[in-house]
Motif scaffolding. Structure first.
Motif, PDB file in Angstrom:
ATOM      1  N   THR A  89      38.069  29.184  26.792  1.00 29.86           N
ATOM      2  CA  THR A  89      38.289  29.094  28.244  1.00 29.86           C
ATOM      3  C   THR A  89      39.586  28.337  28.529  1.00 29.86           C
ATOM      4  O   THR A  89      40.368  28.717  29.421  1.00 29.86           O
ATOM      5  CB  THR A  89      37.100  28.377  28.910  1.00 29.86           C
ATOM      6  OG1 THR A  89      35.902  29.089  28.620  1.00 29.86           O
ATOM      7  CG2 THR A  89      37.291  28.307  30.413  1.00 29.86           C
ATOM      8  N   ARG A  96      37.192  38.155  37.377  1.00 36.80           N
ATOM      9  CA  ARG A  96      37.800  39.490  37.396  1.00 36.80           C
ATOM     10  C   ARG A  96      37.412  40.311  36.173  1.00 36.80           C
ATOM     11  O   ARG A  96      37.337  41.534  36.241  1.00 36.80           O
ATOM     12  CB  ARG A  96      39.324  39.365  37.482  1.00 36.80           C
ATOM     13  CG  ARG A  96      39.830  38.901  38.838  1.00 36.80           C
ATOM     14  CD  ARG A  96      41.327  39.140  38.952  1.00 36.80           C
ATOM     15  NE  ARG A  96      42.089  38.468  37.921  1.00 36.80           N
ATOM     16  CZ  ARG A  96      42.574  37.241  38.045  1.00 36.80           C
ATOM     17  NH1 ARG A  96      42.356  36.550  39.175  1.00 36.80           N
ATOM     18  NH2 ARG A  96      43.287  36.705  37.080  1.00 36.80           N
ATOM     19  N   ARG A  97      37.161  39.647  35.064  1.00 39.25           N
ATOM     20  CA  ARG A  97      36.848  40.369  33.822  1.00 39.25           C
ATOM     21  C   ARG A  97      35.349  40.515  33.580  1.00 39.25           C
ATOM     22  O   ARG A  97      34.921  40.895  32.508  1.00 39.25           O
ATOM     23  CB  ARG A  97      37.525  39.685  32.641  1.00 39.25           C
ATOM     24  CG  ARG A  97      38.990  40.069  32.573  1.00 39.25           C
ATOM     25  CD  ARG A  97      39.814  39.087  31.795  1.00 39.25           C
ATOM     26  NE  ARG A  97      41.208  39.544  31.722  1.00 39.25           N
ATOM     27  CZ  ARG A  97      42.063  39.475  32.730  1.00 39.25           C
ATOM     28  NH1 ARG A  97      41.669  38.989  33.894  1.00 39.25           N
ATOM     29  NH2 ARG A  97      43.305  39.911  32.591  1.00 39.25           N
ATOM     30  N   ILE A 117      42.961  30.295  28.542  1.00 42.44           N
ATOM     31  CA  ILE A 117      43.265  31.338  29.541  1.00 42.44           C
ATOM     32  C   ILE A 117      44.611  31.052  30.198  1.00 42.44           C
ATOM     33  O   ILE A 117      44.899  29.920  30.608  1.00 42.44           O
ATOM     34  CB  ILE A 117      42.144  31.391  30.600  1.00 42.44           C
ATOM     35  CG1 ILE A 117      40.852  31.908  29.954  1.00 42.44           C
ATOM     36  CG2 ILE A 117      42.540  32.264  31.783  1.00 42.44           C
ATOM     37  CD1 ILE A 117      39.657  31.884  30.885  1.00 42.44           C
ATOM     38  N   GLY A 118      45.419  32.091  30.282  1.00 48.87           N
ATOM     39  CA  GLY A 118      46.729  31.947  30.923  1.00 48.87           C
ATOM     40  C   GLY A 118      47.821  31.514  29.976  1.00 48.87           C
ATOM     41  O   GLY A 118      48.960  31.302  30.399  1.00 48.87           O
ATOM     42  N   GLU A 141      41.874  28.773  38.676  1.00 50.88           N
ATOM     43  CA  GLU A 141      42.542  29.916  38.034  1.00 50.88           C
ATOM     44  C   GLU A 141      41.698  30.468  36.901  1.00 50.88           C
ATOM     45  O   GLU A 141      41.576  31.688  36.738  1.00 50.88           O
ATOM     46  CB  GLU A 141      43.914  29.496  37.509  1.00 50.88           C
ATOM     47  CG  GLU A 141      44.943  29.203  38.588  1.00 50.88           C
ATOM     48  CD  GLU A 141      44.727  27.836  39.245  1.00 50.88           C
ATOM     49  OE1 GLU A 141      43.876  27.063  38.731  1.00 50.88           O
ATOM     50  OE2 GLU A 141      45.374  27.562  40.265  1.00 50.88           O
ATOM     51  N   GLN A 142      41.108  29.566  36.100  1.00 52.41           N
ATOM     52  CA  GLN A 142      40.227  30.023  35.019  1.00 52.41           C
ATOM     53  C   GLN A 142      39.019  30.766  35.581  1.00 52.41           C
ATOM     54  O   GLN A 142      38.613  31.813  35.068  1.00 52.41           O
ATOM     55  CB  GLN A 142      39.770  28.825  34.172  1.00 52.41           C
ATOM     56  CG  GLN A 142      40.878  28.154  33.390  1.00 52.41           C
ATOM     57  CD  GLN A 142      40.420  26.859  32.739  1.00 52.41           C
ATOM     58  OE1 GLN A 142      39.344  26.355  33.042  1.00 52.41           O
ATOM     59  NE2 GLN A 142      41.261  26.312  31.866  1.00 52.41           N
ATOM     60  N   SER A 178      43.482  32.931  23.620  1.00 46.22           N
ATOM     61  CA  SER A 178      43.444  33.706  24.869  1.00 46.22           C
ATOM     62  C   SER A 178      43.102  35.158  24.582  1.00 46.22           C
ATOM     63  O   SER A 178      42.326  35.791  25.304  1.00 46.22           O
ATOM     64  CB  SER A 178      44.791  33.600  25.584  1.00 46.22           C
ATOM     65  OG  SER A 178      44.787  34.370  26.768  1.00 46.22           O
ATOM     66  N   ASP A 227      39.524  37.509  25.583  1.00 50.73           N
ATOM     67  CA  ASP A 227      39.441  38.867  26.132  1.00 50.73           C
ATOM     68  C   ASP A 227      38.586  39.762  25.250  1.00 50.73           C
ATOM     69  O   ASP A 227      37.820  40.611  25.747  1.00 50.73           O
ATOM     70  CB  ASP A 227      40.842  39.460  26.268  1.00 50.73           C
ATOM     71  CG  ASP A 227      41.674  38.743  27.330  1.00 50.73           C
ATOM     72  OD1 ASP A 227      41.055  38.107  28.218  1.00 50.73           O
ATOM     73  OD2 ASP A 227      42.917  38.785  27.257  1.00 50.73           O
ATOM     74  N   TYR A 280      40.048  34.241  36.780  1.00 47.98           N
ATOM     75  CA  TYR A 280      40.339  35.122  35.647  1.00 47.98           C
ATOM     76  C   TYR A 280      39.032  35.643  35.039  1.00 47.98           C
ATOM     77  O   TYR A 280      38.891  36.842  34.768  1.00 47.98           O
ATOM     78  CB  TYR A 280      41.147  34.341  34.623  1.00 47.98           C
ATOM     79  CG  TYR A 280      41.551  35.138  33.396  1.00 47.98           C
ATOM     80  CD1 TYR A 280      42.770  35.803  33.348  1.00 47.98           C
ATOM     81  CD2 TYR A 280      40.714  35.215  32.294  1.00 47.98           C
ATOM     82  CE1 TYR A 280      43.146  36.517  32.228  1.00 47.98           C
ATOM     83  CE2 TYR A 280      41.072  35.934  31.168  1.00 47.98           C
ATOM     84  CZ  TYR A 280      42.294  36.578  31.135  1.00 47.98           C
ATOM     85  OH  TYR A 280      42.650  37.294  30.034  1.00 47.98           O
ATOM     86  N   LEU A 281      38.078  34.757  34.826  1.00 45.27           N
ATOM     87  CA  LEU A 281      36.807  35.136  34.208  1.00 45.27           C
ATOM     88  C   LEU A 281      36.001  36.046  35.136  1.00 45.27           C
ATOM     89  O   LEU A 281      35.346  37.000  34.696  1.00 45.27           O
ATOM     90  CB  LEU A 281      36.014  33.880  33.868  1.00 45.27           C
ATOM     91  CG  LEU A 281      36.637  32.995  32.788  1.00 45.27           C
ATOM     92  CD1 LEU A 281      35.963  31.623  32.755  1.00 45.27           C
ATOM     93  CD2 LEU A 281      36.522  33.656  31.412  1.00 45.27           C
TER      94      LEU A 281
END
Length: 532
Positions: free
Chosen positions: A444, A487-488, A447-448, A480-481, A454, A458, A484-485
């Motif tokens: 985690t 969205r996936r 990420i980014g 932000e983390q 990273s 994924d 990101y999580l």
């Protein structure tokens, strides 16, 4: 905060100190006992030697005292009539050198020279005497210069008549007063203020050497004493002590080794954990999980904290691995199950709110986990579903498929904790058919970034989505983390962004005040929701 290495070193250091202390104490005690024993033995030897020397001299004088009564009638008779009996008596008493008869202070008859006419006072200035006398002097008549012991026995009230018995005491002393080295260096016969030392003859003073002790034995029957001079018993004991050291060292090493074995349980971290369990020093904490889409709390992960009153706060990253090494992870898990089950009232009573508890792979052995769940969890008839989060510090042993089947029949869901680290492998997915994969916080945090982790994140997310397994991301700390999580397709989020671990009693208050951006916009509060 303590580290595993520091804790292990602390307990090992304590064990070493205890074992060394016992070994040193055994060495000191053994040598001390041997020293005291040897010193007492030396003192006893000297005491016995002194008593034996006094008894030996007394045994020489006793026959002379018995023979004097037979000599009394001879005093005053002509020498030619008593010379023969005197010689016979002298020969019979082998310790005698001569027997002399004295009349009116004049030596008139001797067993050696026969008739004589000498003043006794010229031969012995202290005689004659109206009292019995024992004199230690030098011979001036027969063996001039030799030591002689004279016994004077008066036969008249004025002491002018009497019997004089002379003993060759120097010869006898050589035979019976020999020193017993190393305990006795000098043996001295004392008669009045005159002394007869073994090997030196008559001396006027006792031998004196620095560092030597003097012991005296006094006769209770005759007017003499025996002085024994030798080194102190403690000096001899110290001198003999090096000879006792090998045995003392072996014994101390044996005691130290036995203490090392005996303290393996009492002075180890396993004993500390057992003590902590018995004293209920462990406290149950929880950390909420929130739905990635609607931000509602869907459950908690139960965590264990230990504020050890003897060592201070010990991190779970320290005591959990050590407990696994000491085969004490199962008792810790039972403790967590029992404590959590007794405090279920702090959580929402809903089948959509789950409780996650970490278990070790070793707890699956022979179905022990099923037995413990029946005893400590389901006996309370909880409404909340249970998630078992399988830790991956140890390789998962061959799991009986019946154990996995029994867990599913009980309604228990399986999660693989920290997936992608430790001993996890794709074989776990086929072996356990897990319901949840928990993404480790190291992934985690990547990420980014362009880090390899990273990319692995994924891949794990893609794997979970492809296998239709719920995903939980641990260690979420930034918005932000979380975005990101979400969205996936990650199902639930857990981390400091939402809440830090808290005691169970603090959870209801957190749940009431849990900030939810979307709810604040909508002005509504949603109920607890499942992971999906």
């Amino acid at each position: 905060m303590l580290t595993a290495q520091r804790i292990v070193k602390t307990y090992r250091r304590k064990r070493i100190i205890v074992c060394l202390a016992l070994a040193i104490a055994t060495l000191l005690l053994t040598t001390g006992v041997r020293y005291l024993t040897e010193r007492n033995r030396n003192d006893q030897r000297v005491t016995l030697f002194t008593a034996r020397a006094v008894a030996t001299v007394e045994s020489l004088l006793e026959p002379l005292a018995a023979a004097r009564s037979a000599l009394f009638p001879l005093v005053g008779q002509p020498c030619e009539n008593v010379e023969g009996p005197l010689r016979v008596e002298t020969a019979r008493l082998q310790t005698l050198r001569a027997i002399v008869l004295v009349k009116d202070g004049v030596v008139y008859c001797s067993s050696i020279f026969g008739s004589r006419n000498e003043m006794l006072r010229q031969l012995q200035p202290k005689l004659p005497s109206p009292y019995p006398q024992m004199l230690l002097t030098r011979d001036n008549s027969l063996l001039k210069g030799s030591s002689v012991l004279i016994i004077w026995t008066p036969t008249s009230p004025d002491g002018q008549d009497g019997i004089l018995q002379a003993l060759n005491i120097e010869l006898l002393a050589r035979l019976m007063l020999e020193p017993a080295r190393p305990w006795v260096d000098h043996v001295v016969l004392n008669v009045g203020d005159v002394h007869l030392e073994y090997g030196k003859g008559v001396v006027q003073s006792l031998p004196g050497e620095p560092g030597l002790e003097t012991r005296e034995g006094v006769s209770g029957r005759f007017p003499f004493s025996v002085t024994v001079i030798g080194p102190p018993g403690d000096r001899l004991a110290l001198k003999a002590l090096p000879g006792q050291l090998p045995l003392a060292l072996i014994l101390s090493l044996l005691i130290g080794y036995i203490a090392w074995l005996a303290t393996a349980g009492r002075m180890s971290f396993s004993h500390e954990i057992n003590l902590g369990l018995a004293a209920r020093e462990f406290e149950i904490y929880c950390q909420p999980l929130v739905n990635a889409r609607n931000q509602q709390c869907t459950g908690v992960e139960i965590l264990l904290r230990w504020n050890n009153p003897r060592q201070g706060f010990i991190s779970p990253d320290v005591f959990i691995p050590l407990a696994e090494q000491q085969n004490l992870i199962a008792p810790l898990t039972r403790y967590v199950l029992a404590e959590t089950a007794s405090q279920l009232h702090h959580f929402p009573v809903s089948p959509h709110f789950h409780i996650g508890i970490n278990v070790a792979a070793s707890h699956f052995h022979r179905g022990k986990i099923v037995e413990d769940l029946q005893q400590f969890w389901f006996a309370r008839q909880p409404s909340q579903p249970l998630f078992l989060e399988l830790t991956e510090r140890d390789a998962l042993p061959d799991v009986d498929h019946r154990v996995v089947r029994d867990l599913h029949q009980l309604g228990v869901k399986l999660a693989i904790d920290d997936f992608g680290t430790g001993q996890s492998s794709l074989a776990y997915l086929e072996m356990l058919h897990p319901d949840v994969l928990k993404i480790d916080k190291t992934f985690t945090a990547a990420i980014g970034t362009d880090a390899v982790n990273s990319t692995v994140t994924d891949i794990i997310i893609a794997l979970g989505n492809r296998l239709h397994i719920d995903l939980v991301a641990e260690g979420v700390e930034t918005a932000e983390q979380a975005a990101y999580l979400r969205r996936r397709g990650v199902t639930a989020l857990q981390g400091y962004l939402y809440a830090r671990p808290m005691p169970l009693h603090a959870f209801p208050a957190w749940l009431e005040t849990h900030p939810d951006a979307e709810n604040k916009k909508n002005g509504a509060a949603l109920g607890a929701a499942p992971l999906r």
